[in-house]
Write a protein that holds these residues in place. Sequence first.
Motif, mmCIF file in Angstrom:
data_model
loop_
_atom_site.group_PDB
_atom_site.id
_atom_site.type_symbol
_atom_site.label_atom_id
_atom_site.label_comp_id
_atom_site.label_asym_id
_atom_site.label_seq_id
_atom_site.Cartn_x
_atom_site.Cartn_y
_atom_site.Cartn_z
ATOM 1 N N VAL B 101 0.629 -1.076 -0.173
ATOM 2 C CA VAL B 101 -0.077 -0.002 0.263
ATOM 3 C C VAL B 101 0.647 1.215 -0.052
ATOM 4 N N ALA B 104 2.339 1.689 -3.315
ATOM 5 C CA ALA B 104 1.636 2.042 -4.556
ATOM 6 C C ALA B 104 1.317 3.489 -4.519
ATOM 7 N N GLU B 105 1.605 4.027 -3.108
ATOM 8 C CA GLU B 105 1.310 5.742 -3.133
ATOM 9 C C GLU B 105 2.068 6.475 -3.927
ATOM 10 N N ALA B 130 -5.861 -3.306 2.821
ATOM 11 C CA ALA B 130 -5.667 -2.470 1.562
ATOM 12 C C ALA B 130 -6.747 -1.452 1.167
ATOM 13 N N CYS B 135 -7.023 1.218 -2.005
ATOM 14 C CA CYS B 135 -6.422 0.559 -2.981
ATOM 15 C C CYS B 135 -7.209 -0.797 -3.512
ATOM 16 N N PHE B 137 -6.792 -4.156 -5.000
ATOM 17 C CA PHE B 137 -5.884 -5.361 -4.164
ATOM 18 C C PHE B 137 -6.047 -6.840 -4.925
ATOM 19 N N ALA B 271 -0.984 -3.961 -4.788
ATOM 20 C CA ALA B 271 -1.993 -2.810 -4.488
ATOM 21 C C ALA B 271 -1.892 -1.940 -5.505
ATOM 22 N N ILE B 272 -3.081 -1.251 -5.720
ATOM 23 C CA ILE B 272 -3.083 -0.263 -6.914
ATOM 24 C C ILE B 272 -3.836 1.008 -6.262
ATOM 25 N N LYS B 273 -3.194 2.069 -6.291
ATOM 26 C CA LYS B 273 -3.725 3.137 -5.753
ATOM 27 C C LYS B 273 -4.932 4.127 -6.486
#
Lengths: 338, 338
Positions: B101, B104-105, B130, B135, B137, B271-273
């Motif tokens: 997480v 990913a920021e 997450a 995120c 996830f 993880a994808i923000k």
Amino acid sequence: MTHDLKFSYAQLSTTLANYLAPYFDKHKAQQLAAIFTEAEFDGITTHGLKRFPRFIEEIEKNMVNTQNQPSIEFQSAGWMLINGKQGPGPLSAAFATEQAVTLAESSGIALVGLKNTNHWLRPGHYAKTAAQQGCAFISWTNTLANLKAHGSEAGSAASLGNNPLVIALPASPDPIILDTALSQFSYGKIQHYMENNEPLPVPGGYDKEGDLSTDAESIFNNLSASAIGWWKGSGLSIMLDLLAAMLSGGQSVNEISKNPGEQNVSQVFIAIKLEKLWGDAYHDRLAELQSQMRASGLHWPGQSLARNRKHHDENGISVAASTWQAVLNAVHDTGTPA
Amino acid sequence: MTHDLKFSYAQLSTTLANYLAPYFDKHKAQQLAAIFTEAEFDGITTHGLKRFPRFIEEIEKNMVNTQNQPSIEFQSAGWMLINGKQGPGPLSAAFATEQAVTLAESSGIALVGLKNTNHWLRPGHYAKTAAQQGCAFISWTNTLANLKAHGSEAGSAASLGNNPLVIALPASPDPIILDTALSQFSYGKIQHYMENNEPLPVPGGYDKEGDLSTDAESIFNNLSASAIGWWKGSGLSIMLDLLAAMLSGGQSVNEISKNPGEQNVSQVFIAIKLEKLWGDAYHDRLAELQSQMRASGLHWPGQSLARNRKHHDENGISVAASTWQAVLNAVHDTGTPA
């Protein structure tokens, strides 16, 4: 013409490129012809010539805009968004794959979302391309609603996409490639059983009462194919759709299904450059994992592709007269010189 | 003690933290107790108290090393590798999630591979964490070989892992969470049918002849559970295993199965923000997608968790006397004050 035809790779790809020439510049026509031809040579006939007439039809109906180029709309360190602008799906997917592989060179892992795109033909093509450049690759697309959700009301319409998923690893000499939709059987396969008056070998959809069924005709006519693992695949289909829409900024299965035909689908391309972690050692490690599978009597996904390809490269491929006639009809109907 | 017990969240988590106190410092004991307790309160009883005795047993057998801390061994822009060093799986998975997480920021998408780790209990816990931080996830683990590959020889041993997969999206007020193994049924579920002398509702494994079967007892005794979608899930299981090994640098299902018990598994956390692409607008878009699903009569994965949680927060949870006795036996056997 009633006899099957035989083509070498060069013959088939050149012929198809000529048929596509009225619509595309030379390079694009060749690129598209190669994608159709490779599917045939790899033995994936469901996504080769059988889809060519539909591709021409979609161009003629302006569902596929032959002139539009995909454009990059957003980019962060590891995430790029591409607008396919209703251009030819295979060219946009190839562009997205190329961008994902390039981005992964610097960031290790890269995600490309592609929105407003059209059918990409054979998912395994992009997986193969990425794997040949040393990338692990995970990619999927959403689709028209063509699957019944498990537990939905008897007789209700299909509400899920079969959302094809492809996963690849850069093994040598041939990549390991899983290329699968989330439906237990494609409608093409179901139709095949129907035409042979045979039941499906395992349940592949729901009957009018909503029960699991092997009745190919009923499933085909009611568009009631089921997901792999019933409730499990239904959930997986929903998640891949939501992710595709959120990671590409594009349309969901529900929204796509309101379009005339299957247009404006959303796709995701994730490339991971194994060298970043492993250096060159990833080749040896993958070979070791393959050797373990061999010892356990396991076949890995895509293992037949190389065998098919070798056979076809040596012997050419046979195309059924009816399949070729459909290709000719598609290009004749539209005034394409054939 | 023959009556069921009733606990509030605070009662149960405090009690479990006390039982874990001989093995862990206060913070870690509380963190682990919270993961067990949350599973019960979310209604995922298969991954709550029922697994507590096994966790204690694995500590006692030195399969779980209570003192080892996970360490970061590699980091590129979007990819981190963590060595779990056989420490407690849930703590290492929570650490890996936190790192994914955070990474990913900055990079938009981040991949954390975790090797040499132990059972992470309930995958959905990390997905929820997450998602609560905005995120998308995707995460999975490999396991001991406990699934029969489709098409493998009749009577041959299980050679695939059920490789649990979790996918989440940060919807409000509750995240959307798919949390599923690739087996059609868990052995716990198969055992339940077996004990009730009932067949499985759909085929869930193979009989001695290698045919698909609903015979719970035969599947249970022969460790011959099947993957979702038969050949399709078998392929997916292989790919998730290979990816887990290659992306974490850790062991494969085949290698894990040579360990005594289930140790040194490999896990992946992506993880994808969503804010990177959407800004705050992702909340509205997810709400829109949920509204479409509601209109189509679809339930999304994990929809019951919030209902279960609300009910349990208001009423406490009931624990079967036999389940609680097993927890007490585990801690009494090992001299833990109870």
